[in-house]
Write a protein that holds these residues in place. Structure first.
Motif, short mmCIF file in Angstrom:
data_model
loop_
_atom_site.label_atom_id
_atom_site.label_comp_id
_atom_site.label_asym_id
_atom_site.label_seq_id
_atom_site.Cartn_x
_atom_site.Cartn_y
_atom_site.Cartn_z
N PRO A 14 -80.21 5.05 12.11
CA PRO A 14 -79.32 5.16 13.26
C PRO A 14 -79.19 6.63 13.67
O PRO A 14 -79.22 7.53 12.82
CB PRO A 14 -77.98 4.63 12.74
CG PRO A 14 -78.30 3.88 11.50
CD PRO A 14 -79.54 4.49 10.94
N GLU A 58 -75.66 3.79 19.47
CA GLU A 58 -76.27 2.66 18.75
C GLU A 58 -77.79 2.77 18.63
O GLU A 58 -78.45 1.87 18.10
CB GLU A 58 -75.89 1.33 19.42
CG GLU A 58 -76.38 1.17 20.83
CD GLU A 58 -75.45 1.74 21.90
OE1 GLU A 58 -75.74 1.50 23.08
OE2 GLU A 58 -74.46 2.41 21.58
N THR A 59 -78.37 3.86 19.07
CA THR A 59 -79.82 4.05 19.07
C THR A 59 -80.38 4.21 17.66
O THR A 59 -79.78 4.87 16.81
CB THR A 59 -80.18 5.30 19.90
OG1 THR A 59 -79.66 5.15 21.22
CG2 THR A 59 -81.67 5.52 19.97
#
Length: 64
Positions: A14, A58-59
């Motif tokens: 993340p 949230e990548t």
């Protein structure tokens, strides 16, 4: 050329777990990190220039 040993060094993490000094695949070395509630900016050293790349929290990214 990629081989099994090279691929084993890659990790998907993340964006919030990125640390200064990590190498983001296809981007470069992370030299600074700016965290905001709605985004995380990575300052990447690429071709001896700093580039700011913005990500949603949230990548997931691939590092080595």
């Amino acid at each position: 050329m990629l081989n099994h040993e090279n691929l084993s060094q890659l990790r998907i993490v993340p964006i919030g777990e990125i640390k200064t000094g990590d190498f983001v695949v296809d981007l470069g070395k992370v030299v600074e990190i700016d965290k905001f509630p709605s985004r995380i900016n990575l300052i990447i050293l690429r071709f001896n220039e700093k580039h700011v790349i913005k990500f949603k929290p949230e990548t997931l990214v691939v590092i080595k």
